[in-house]
Design a protein around this motif. Structure first.
Motif, PDB file in Angstrom:
ATOM      1  N   LEU A 168       5.416   5.012   0.104  1.00  0.00           N
ATOM      2  CA  LEU A 168       4.282   5.901  -0.123  1.00  0.00           C
ATOM      3  C   LEU A 168       4.623   6.938  -1.184  1.00  0.00           C
ATOM      4  O   LEU A 168       3.778   7.330  -1.981  1.00  0.00           O
ATOM      5  N   ASP A 169       5.893   7.391  -1.218  1.00  0.00           N
ATOM      6  CA  ASP A 169       6.289   8.357  -2.233  1.00  0.00           C
ATOM      7  C   ASP A 169       6.251   7.738  -3.620  1.00  0.00           C
ATOM      8  O   ASP A 169       6.026   8.423  -4.605  1.00  0.00           O
ATOM      9  N   LEU A 170       6.465   6.437  -3.685  1.00  0.00           N
ATOM     10  CA  LEU A 170       6.520   5.782  -4.992  1.00  0.00           C
ATOM     11  C   LEU A 170       5.145   5.615  -5.628  1.00  0.00           C
ATOM     12  O   LEU A 170       5.028   5.229  -6.773  1.00  0.00           O
ATOM     13  N   ARG A 171       4.094   5.891  -4.857  1.00  0.00           N
ATOM     14  CA  ARG A 171       2.745   5.721  -5.396  1.00  0.00           C
ATOM     15  C   ARG A 171       2.597   6.439  -6.714  1.00  0.00           C
ATOM     16  O   ARG A 171       1.954   5.967  -7.637  1.00  0.00           O
ATOM     17  N   GLY A 172       3.228   7.652  -6.773  1.00  0.00           N
ATOM     18  CA  GLY A 172       3.056   8.451  -7.970  1.00  0.00           C
ATOM     19  C   GLY A 172       3.831   7.898  -9.153  1.00  0.00           C
ATOM     20  O   GLY A 172       3.545   8.208 -10.298  1.00  0.00           O
ATOM     21  N   VAL A 173       4.826   7.047  -8.860  1.00  0.00           N
ATOM     22  CA  VAL A 173       5.699   6.587  -9.932  1.00  0.00           C
ATOM     23  C   VAL A 173       5.065   5.436 -10.701  1.00  0.00           C
ATOM     24  O   VAL A 173       5.075   5.383 -11.914  1.00  0.00           O
ATOM     25  N   HIS A 174       4.511   4.499  -9.964  1.00  0.00           N
ATOM     26  CA  HIS A 174       3.942   3.333 -10.655  1.00  0.00           C
ATOM     27  C   HIS A 174       2.794   2.802  -9.823  1.00  0.00           C
ATOM     28  O   HIS A 174       2.883   2.740  -8.618  1.00  0.00           O
ATOM     29  N   PHE A 175       1.747   2.376 -10.488  1.00  0.00           N
ATOM     30  CA  PHE A 175       0.544   1.993  -9.752  1.00  0.00           C
ATOM     31  C   PHE A 175       0.739   0.748  -8.900  1.00  0.00           C
ATOM     32  O   PHE A 175      -0.028   0.476  -8.002  1.00  0.00           O
ATOM     33  N   ILE A 176       1.810  -0.016  -9.157  1.00  0.00           N
ATOM     34  CA  ILE A 176       2.006  -1.244  -8.380  1.00  0.00           C
ATOM     35  C   ILE A 176       2.244  -0.897  -6.920  1.00  0.00           C
ATOM     36  O   ILE A 176       1.965  -1.683  -6.027  1.00  0.00           O
ATOM     37  N   PHE A 177       2.745   0.334  -6.693  1.00  0.00           N
ATOM     38  CA  PHE A 177       3.038   0.723  -5.321  1.00  0.00           C
ATOM     39  C   PHE A 177       1.792   1.136  -4.552  1.00  0.00           C
ATOM     40  O   PHE A 177       1.882   1.490  -3.389  1.00  0.00           O
ATOM     41  N   GLU A 178       0.630   1.092  -5.208  1.00  0.00           N
ATOM     42  CA  GLU A 178      -0.592   1.296  -4.435  1.00  0.00           C
ATOM     43  C   GLU A 178      -0.766   0.171  -3.440  1.00  0.00           C
ATOM     44  O   GLU A 178      -1.380   0.325  -2.407  1.00  0.00           O
ATOM     45  N   ARG A 179      -0.227  -0.985  -3.786  1.00  0.00           N
ATOM     46  CA  ARG A 179      -0.278  -2.116  -2.838  1.00  0.00           C
ATOM     47  C   ARG A 179       1.009  -2.134  -2.033  1.00  0.00           C
ATOM     48  O   ARG A 179       1.654  -3.166  -1.894  1.00  0.00           O
ATOM     49  N   TRP A 180       1.376  -0.962  -1.485  1.00  0.00           N
ATOM     50  CA  TRP A 180       2.669  -0.830  -0.820  1.00  0.00           C
ATOM     51  C   TRP A 180       2.803  -1.761   0.369  1.00  0.00           C
ATOM     52  O   TRP A 180       3.918  -2.120   0.758  1.00  0.00           O
ATOM     53  N   LEU A 181       1.652  -2.151   0.971  1.00  0.00           N
ATOM     54  CA  LEU A 181       1.724  -3.018   2.136  1.00  0.00           C
ATOM     55  C   LEU A 181       2.408  -4.341   1.818  1.00  0.00           C
ATOM     56  O   LEU A 181       3.027  -4.949   2.684  1.00  0.00           O
ATOM     57  N   ILE A 182       2.285  -4.785   0.567  1.00  0.00           N
ATOM     58  CA  ILE A 182       2.939  -6.039   0.191  1.00  0.00           C
ATOM     59  C   ILE A 182       4.452  -5.883   0.319  1.00  0.00           C
ATOM     60  O   ILE A 182       5.131  -6.755   0.881  1.00  0.00           O
ATOM     61  N   PHE A 183       4.970  -4.768  -0.189  1.00  0.00           N
ATOM     62  CA  PHE A 183       6.416  -4.548  -0.104  1.00  0.00           C
ATOM     63  C   PHE A 183       6.843  -4.381   1.347  1.00  0.00           C
ATOM     64  O   PHE A 183       7.892  -4.864   1.764  1.00  0.00           O
ATOM     65  N   PHE A 184       5.999  -3.685   2.097  1.00  0.00           N
ATOM     66  CA  PHE A 184       6.290  -3.441   3.492  1.00  0.00           C
ATOM     67  C   PHE A 184       6.379  -4.758   4.251  1.00  0.00           C
ATOM     68  O   PHE A 184       7.318  -5.003   5.008  1.00  0.00           O
ATOM     69  N   GLY A 185       5.409  -5.633   4.007  1.00  0.00           N
ATOM     70  CA  GLY A 185       5.429  -6.947   4.645  1.00  0.00           C
ATOM     71  C   GLY A 185       6.644  -7.745   4.217  1.00  0.00           C
ATOM     72  O   GLY A 185       7.247  -8.456   5.024  1.00  0.00           O
ATOM     73  N   SER A 186       7.012  -7.590   2.936  1.00  0.00           N
ATOM     74  CA  SER A 186       8.183  -8.326   2.441  1.00  0.00           C
ATOM     75  C   SER A 186       9.444  -7.933   3.193  1.00  0.00           C
ATOM     76  O   SER A 186      10.324  -8.768   3.429  1.00  0.00           O
ATOM     77  N   LEU A 187       9.515  -6.651   3.577  1.00  0.00           N
ATOM     78  CA  LEU A 187      10.676  -6.205   4.345  1.00  0.00           C
ATOM     79  C   LEU A 187      10.836  -7.047   5.595  1.00  0.00           C
ATOM     80  O   LEU A 187      11.930  -7.546   5.899  1.00  0.00           O
ATOM     81  N   TYR A 188       9.725  -7.222   6.315  1.00  0.00           N
ATOM     82  CA  TYR A 188       9.791  -7.995   7.555  1.00  0.00           C
ATOM     83  C   TYR A 188      10.176  -9.438   7.294  1.00  0.00           C
ATOM     84  O   TYR A 188      10.978 -10.032   8.008  1.00  0.00           O
TER      85      TYR A 188
END
Lengths: 412, 334
Positions: free
Chosen positions: B281-301
């Motif tokens: 969520l903190d990375l949202r400000g860094v790059h717009f790709i992190f707006e879809r943070w749920l994808i990365f979150f799911g990838s963790l699992y």
């Protein structure tokens, strides 16, 4: 060291730490900033999760609002605007934490947003603690402006559920000035359903209408026959149907031919995705109210501008929550122009109380007692023509903001 | 498969230095961090207790409880309803704790009775239904709970001081971890693991598996209920989301990522998942790709399931065993 000794050591250290640390850190007040210093606005809404499209619409509307109100300079009173966006993930405890981060780490001077009422409710107390004004849009729960949740730092440009209910009653009163109307309600058996039905019943009874039945359907039920059959035999003149989400009852209402029993359907028209599910309603015809649809505002310069710009930027028409984002931006810029860029709540709150500001649906103003925006809504016909992708609300008249004044719930 | 008790490292075998280091880090966080960080770590600690309680059922006795949210939700709502409707004070908080404990005991006994008669799957489904019943009840009882919109309330001093709340959560975590550790290394804990491995054999060996199961449910339920009380004190807000399926999934995921069957794993899992989510969520400000943070979150699992199926603690244990094997030393810790 044995485990026991480890634990004793930790507990002792903890006790000392607690005694040493028990001092309040002074909360960050809403800074006023000097001339020319950047104005930090924290914008937090549901940018993922069930209400993601609401949050994204708000985001687009907010930017367009800022562009219009600042004449594309994105500065107000000489202060360049900086917006920090946060995602509540549509979860209240995450919303609270991200709001905290905005207030404390990013030291924003204003907060705006909240698509989900749960997210807003979880964060309300923080605005008082950090002495920062918050402009809420579109979270619509009446609870937000009710005691004990409300505090004077909260302003809402979006409408409240109470206004929706009164708008529906106003539509009926306009159709039947002589009174003697029988109504019934059909809503999902959920917080959303109750929040819409309760104020409607209160307003309907106050207007002298006869409420015959209030039916509730489990939100994930695919068959509403029991409720609909009861409604058909009760045969109210008007059935106020409230629905959001999948499994909407429109098709079944048509199948069970409630209209043949003399029932006219009334409802509020929501955002475009939900309008797509209401095509059967457009085919059956009906009457209702609408918070915003891009063709409804009449002679509203702001709306014309916003629609044109939105098509230019995003290749599609603005939607319900886009208008909300625009309104929030408008309220903020209007207020800051009056205060000269000062965001100190001792100056800003008295300024915003009662303040009028322009929005795509017309002029709104913040009510003194609870800072809720008094605003116009629209009376509409449900229409649908071959080729329409969704049910199209068609303008009948403006429901004036003085017709739909909701009760004051915060004890003032 | 080896000795059951050394399949996962229990708390003692982790180097003492690591403990001390972790303890010191946790203790010095408040003075050097923002309120948001303090709140986040408090939340991690509460969820760690919640996940540990869940793991007692899943990792030790082998019950899949798909309605586990009803324990943490119960604790949260007891506090919320009493504070919002009766008053705000320490005695009322104690009343909420007593209420939560009784509530958890009742639900634990009910599920215990059902689990004794039905199989794993049936119990899982029925517990899911129980949580839904509670959620529905709280949602309909709008006059008291405000449903999904939720209840806001203040908390009594000294809990309104965030730093105090942080240390309270820490002490809470230590106490609960210690209590659960004692349980899992006690004879009852061994019976739990026996039931998980092969219930029929445990019965034939003469162990009262129903009693062991009931104890597991009681312990787990009460601990989760108390975690709910702390959760309410931290957030000063309660809505029906706390009884929803997502809350149960959180418990499952934290304990799976950390390592099922090891108490410490749940603590690690909770920390990793929450920190990762905040990081994204903190990375949202860094790059717009992190707006879809749920994808990365799911990838963790997905990554955890593929590369660390036994969770982080299981992974650590595998590394340690390989290392010991290489050195030719003893495989089993004494």
């Amino acid at each position: 060291m044995s485990l026991k000794k480890c634990i004793v050591l930790f507990l002792t250290l903890s006790m000392f730490a607690v005694m040493a640390a028990c001092g309040e850190s002074a909360p960050a007040g809403g800074g006023s900033g000097g001339e020319g210093s950047p104005l930090r606005i924290g914008a937090i809404t549901s940018l993922s999760g069930a209400l993601q499209s609401y949050g994204e619409d708000f985001q687009r509307g907010f930017y367009l609002g800022l562009e219009y109100m600042t004449n594309n300079t994105f500065t107000v009173a000489g202060r360049p605007i900086e917006i920090i966006w946060e995602d509540t993930t549509n979860t209240p405890d995450v919303a609270r934490e991200r709001t905290l981060s905005l207030l404390e780490r990013d030291r924003v001077e204003l907060v705006t947003g909240f698509a989900s009422s749960g997210d807003a409710m979880a964060s309300l107390a923080l605005f008082e603690e950090f002495r920062t004004v918050a402009v809420i849009d579109p979270a619509a729960a009446d609870a937000i402006i009710a005691a004990p949740n409300w505090n004077e730092y909260i302003f809402r440009t979006g409408r409240t559920s109470g206004q929706d209910a009164l708008a529906m009653v106003s539509v009926l009163q306009n159709l039947h000035p002589e009174g003697g109307v029988t109504v019934a309600t059909l809503a999902p058996d959920s917080t959303f359903g109750f929040a819409m039905v309760d104020p409607f019943i209160a307003a309907a009874e106050a207007a002298g209408f006869d409420v015959l039945l209030t039916e509730f359907i489990p939100p994930d039920a695919t068959d509403a026959s029991p409720q609909l059959l009861r409604l058909r035999s009760a045969a109210p003149q008007y059935l106020y149907t409230i629905w959001a989400g999948p499994n909407s009852p429109w098709i079944q209402i048509d199948e069970l031919d409630l209209q043949g029993a003399g029932v006219t359907l009334i409802t509020g028209a929501p955002e475009r995705d939900a309008l797509a599910a209401m095509i059967p309603l457009g085919q059956m015809g009906g009457i209702g109210f609408c918070v915003y649809y891009y063709t409804l505002p009449q002679n509203q310069h702001l709306n014309d501008w916003m629609v044109r710009r939105h098509f230019e930027e995003h290749n599609m028409a603005p939607d319900l929550f886009t208008s909300g984002g625009f309104a929030a931006a408008s309220a903020i810029i209007t207020a800051l122009e009056i205060t000269g860029g000062v965001t100190d709540p001792d100056v800003l709150i008295p300024t915003m109380r009662g303040m009028e500001f322009n929005t795509p649906t017309g002029m709104r103003y913040f009510r003194y007692e609870d800072h809720q925006a008094m605003q116009d809504l629209f009376e509409i016909d449900f229409t649908w023509q071959e080729g329409d992708e969704y049910m199209v609300p068609s303008f009948r008249r403006v429901i004036g903001r003085d017709e739909i004044v909701p009760p004051i719930l915060n004890g003032r | 498969m080896g000795n059951i008790t050394s399949r996962f490292p229990n708390l003692i075998t982790i180097p003492k230095l690591l403990w001390l280091l972790a303890g010191i880090v946790i203790l010095i966080i408040p003075p050097i961090s923002t309120t948001a960080t303090i709140t986040m770590v408090s939340r991690i600690m509460i969820f760690a207790v919640y996940a540990m309680a869940y793991d007692i059922l899943r990792g030790y006795i082998g019950i899949i409880h798909l309605g586990f949210a009803l324990f943490i939700g119960g604790g949260t709502y007891f506090v919320a309803i009493l504070f919002a409707n009766v008053g705000i004070s320490i005695p009322i908080l104690l009343l909420a704790i007593v209420g939560t404990t009784i509530y958890s005991i009742i639900w634990a006994l009910i599920v215990g009775k059902i689990a004794a008669k039905s199989g794993l799957l049936a119990t899982a489904m029925i517990t899911m239904a129980f949580a839904e019943i509670m959620r529905n009840m709280m949602e309909r009882w709008r006059t008291v709970t405000n449903g999904l919109d939720g209840l806001t309330f203040r908390v009594p001093a000294p809990f309104d001081n965030r730093t105090f709340m942080y240390y309270a959560c820490f002490v809470f975590l230590l106490l609960m971890a210690f209590a659960l550790y004692k349980f899992t290394t006690s004879p009852t804990g061994r019976v739990w693991q026996a039931v998980r491995e092969n219930e029929q054999r445990a019965v034939f060996l003469g162990y009262d598996t129903n009693r062991a199961r009931t104890i597991a449910l009681l312990v787990s339920g009460v601990v989760a209920g108390l975690a709910g009380v702390m959760f309410a004190l931290l957030n000063r807000f309660a809505n029906t989301d706390v009884l929803a399926m997502q809350m149960t999934y959180n418990a499952m995921l934290y304990s799976l990522v950390g390592g099922s069957g090891s108490l410490f794993g749940s603590i690690i899992g909770s920390a990793v998942v929450v920190l990762f989510q905040n990081f994204l969520l903190d990375l949202r400000g860094v790059h717009f790709i992190f707006e879809r943070w749920l994808i990365f979150f799911g990838s963790l699992y997905i990554l955890v399931v593929i590369f660390m199926p036994k969770g982080i603690m299981g992974f650590v244990e595998t590394i340690r065993e390989r290392w010991k094997h290489k050195k030719g030393g003893k495989i089993y810790e004494s």
